[in-house]
Write a protein that holds these residues in place. Structure first.
Motif, short mmCIF file in Angstrom:
data_model
loop_
_atom_site.label_atom_id
_atom_site.label_comp_id
_atom_site.label_asym_id
_atom_site.label_seq_id
_atom_site.Cartn_x
_atom_site.Cartn_y
_atom_site.Cartn_z
N ARG A 1 18.19 57.41 10.68
CA ARG A 1 17.26 57.25 11.80
C ARG A 1 16.41 55.98 11.68
N ILE A 2 16.46 55.33 10.54
CA ILE A 2 15.65 54.11 10.36
C ILE A 2 16.15 53.00 11.29
N GLY A 3 15.22 52.40 12.03
CA GLY A 3 15.54 51.32 12.96
C GLY A 3 15.82 51.78 14.37
N THR A 4 15.83 53.10 14.60
CA THR A 4 16.11 53.62 15.94
C THR A 4 14.82 53.80 16.73
N LEU A 5 14.95 53.77 18.08
CA LEU A 5 13.80 53.97 18.96
C LEU A 5 13.47 55.44 19.06
N HIS A 6 12.17 55.77 19.03
CA HIS A 6 11.70 57.14 19.12
C HIS A 6 10.73 57.18 20.30
N GLU A 7 11.22 57.59 21.46
CA GLU A 7 10.40 57.60 22.67
C GLU A 7 9.19 58.54 22.53
N GLY A 8 9.37 59.62 21.78
CA GLY A 8 8.25 60.54 21.57
C GLY A 8 7.12 59.87 20.81
N GLY A 9 7.49 59.11 19.78
CA GLY A 9 6.49 58.38 19.02
C GLY A 9 5.78 57.35 19.87
N LYS A 10 6.53 56.69 20.74
CA LYS A 10 5.94 55.69 21.64
C LYS A 10 4.91 56.33 22.56
N LYS A 11 5.23 57.55 23.02
CA LYS A 11 4.29 58.25 23.90
C LYS A 11 3.02 58.64 23.14
N VAL A 12 3.17 59.02 21.87
CA VAL A 12 2.01 59.38 21.06
C VAL A 12 1.05 58.19 20.95
N VAL A 13 1.62 56.99 20.77
CA VAL A 13 0.79 55.78 20.68
C VAL A 13 0.06 55.55 22.00
N GLU A 14 0.76 55.75 23.09
CA GLU A 14 0.16 55.50 24.41
C GLU A 14 -0.93 56.51 24.75
N THR A 15 -0.69 57.78 24.42
CA THR A 15 -1.65 58.84 24.80
C THR A 15 -2.69 59.12 23.73
N LYS A 16 -2.41 58.64 22.51
CA LYS A 16 -3.29 58.89 21.36
C LYS A 16 -3.45 60.39 21.11
N SER A 17 -2.39 61.12 21.37
CA SER A 17 -2.43 62.58 21.21
C SER A 17 -1.21 63.07 20.45
N ASP A 18 -1.35 64.24 19.80
CA ASP A 18 -0.20 64.87 19.15
C ASP A 18 0.85 65.23 20.19
N LEU A 19 2.09 65.23 19.76
CA LEU A 19 3.18 65.60 20.67
C LEU A 19 4.13 66.53 19.96
N VAL A 20 4.28 67.74 20.50
CA VAL A 20 5.26 68.69 19.98
C VAL A 20 6.53 68.55 20.81
N ILE A 21 7.66 68.29 20.13
CA ILE A 21 8.95 68.18 20.81
C ILE A 21 9.70 69.49 20.60
N GLU A 22 10.02 70.14 21.70
CA GLU A 22 10.57 71.50 21.65
C GLU A 22 12.05 71.53 21.29
N PHE A 23 12.79 70.46 21.61
CA PHE A 23 14.23 70.49 21.33
C PHE A 23 14.74 69.06 21.16
N ASP A 24 15.83 68.93 20.44
CA ASP A 24 16.44 67.62 20.21
C ASP A 24 16.78 66.96 21.53
N GLY A 25 16.42 65.68 21.69
CA GLY A 25 16.76 64.93 22.88
C GLY A 25 15.77 65.09 24.01
#
Length: 373
Positions: A40-64
């Motif tokens: 997974r190193i070097g791949t884009l993580h859209e969930g992580g990007k959203k965490v940076v934007e919202t400054k909030s925790d994000l629970v991801i319920e399912f893969d993808g």
């Protein structure tokens, strides 16, 4: 502050050892820069990007659910009120959510600690460079350059200064403990003052504000005791004379180096001041050829065992002004036994330590012997 990939990988690896789950570190652009899942190193993580934007925790319920994201929890990581990344724990929500706050807090502490260590390392390197420049600066341009650097570092360049040199032997045992020795000197002489310290080869060099000799001796004595008690090591220290300001400290440093070499030879407490040197300053100028000839003439008839024994006796003879009683007490022998040893020395060398002229010859011979062995 940008977190390096090495630091991020260290963090996720250590965190996995604690909770046993796969962990990712995502930078502020949304890319995974460290992971316990190498794929997974070097791949884009859209969930992580959203965490940076919202400054909030994000629970991801399912893969993808978000591109490049797997089921788990992702939390913003702060350093000094700024988001510096995202820590993500992969796994079912019930398994990982309870770890969230702990892992986030530990990650922030590790980043803070790494930053502090980096600052300390940079300060140490800056001081080393300034000390070295002070010791080699020759031209007026070089002196003005170091003055600017010292002023930027809030070092008073106009007050009297003194150099101290502590020698560490070049062996594996010392090398392993060099940083600890350095920290002891730093804690007692540098941390709270505008003094400078540097490790140059096997020497620790300290540029100090002028201190009364008695006060400085007490500090240095405490340092040698601490090194001996904590690290089971003996260090020898030389102290130069006071100079008018920091630009002249090279002279004090050279004197401290001479003093340190004699501390190795003749000091019981391991500390020698240049201003306290007497005959040693003359012996500094004696060539090895002349030294070897003189040593051979005076004590060349003594074997290794004799040399070691009488080296100690002559040192005590000097310290206790020739008092047979005091010397025998220190050696835990009867005074008649000491007299016998002195008679034996006279028989072997023709020099009687109890005679002042003979004592002087023996003292010089032993000083030269120890300084060149």
């Amino acid at each position: 502050m940008e977190i390096s990939m090495d630091l991020a990988q260290t963090i996720v690896t250590e965190m996995k050892e604690i909770i046993g789950q796969n962990i990712n570190y995502i930078n502020t652009d949304g890319f995974i820069i460290a992971s316990t899942n190498e794929d997974r190193i070097g791949t884009l993580h859209e969930g992580g990007k959203k965490v940076v934007e919202t400054k909030s925790d994000l629970v991801i319920e399912f893969d993808g659910e978000f591109a490049g994201a797997k089921e788990g929890i992702n939390m913003p990581v702060y350093f000094e009120s700024e988001i510096v990344g995202v820590i993500g724990i992969t796994g079912e929500r019930e398994e990982v959510e309870g770890y969230g706050k702990i892992i986030k807090r530990m990650t922030e502490l590790l980043i803070k600690d790494a930053y502090a260590n980096r600052v300390i390392s940079q300060q140490k390197e800056t001081q080393r460079m300034m000390v070295e420049q002070l010791l080699i600066a020759a031209s007026e341009e070089e002196k003005q350059d170091i003055l600017k650097r010292l002023n930027i570092s809030n070092v008073d360049t106009s007050v009297p200064r003194i150099a101290v040199v502590a020698k560490m032997e070049d062996d594996d045992m010392i090398i392993d403990k060099t940083e600890q020795i350095f920290q002891i000197f730093h804690e007692r002489l540098v941390k709270y003052y505008d003094n400078l310290i540097a490790q140059i080869y096997n020497n620790i060099v300290i540029i100090l504000r002028e201190l009364p000799q008695q006060e400085l001796n007490q500090i240095l004595f405490n340092i040698t005791n601490e090194v001996e008690n904590k690290l089971n090591l003996n260090i020898k220290i030389g102290v130069g004379a006071v100079v008018q300001d920091i630009l002249h400290v090279k002279q004090s440093y050279e004197q401290a180096c001479i003093s340190q070499s004699w501390a190795d030879v003749s000091s019981d407490d391991g500390i020698v001041h240049y201003n306290d040197l007497g005959i040693e300053l003359i012996l500094e100028e004696v060539s090895k050829e002349i030294s070897d000839t003189f040593v051979h003439q005076v004590i060349g008839s003594l074997n290794h065992k004799d040399l070691k024994e009488y080296e100690k006796i002559i040192s005590l003879f000097d310290t206790h002004n020739g008092s047979i009683k005091k010397i025998s007490d220190v050696l835990f022998i009867h005074k008649n036994t000491l007299q016998y040893k002195l008679n034996r020395l006279y028989e072997k060398t023709g020099f009687d330590m109890r005679n002042y002229q003979d004592f002087l010859m023996l003292k010089i011979a032993f000083l030269l012997y120890k300084s060149h062995k």
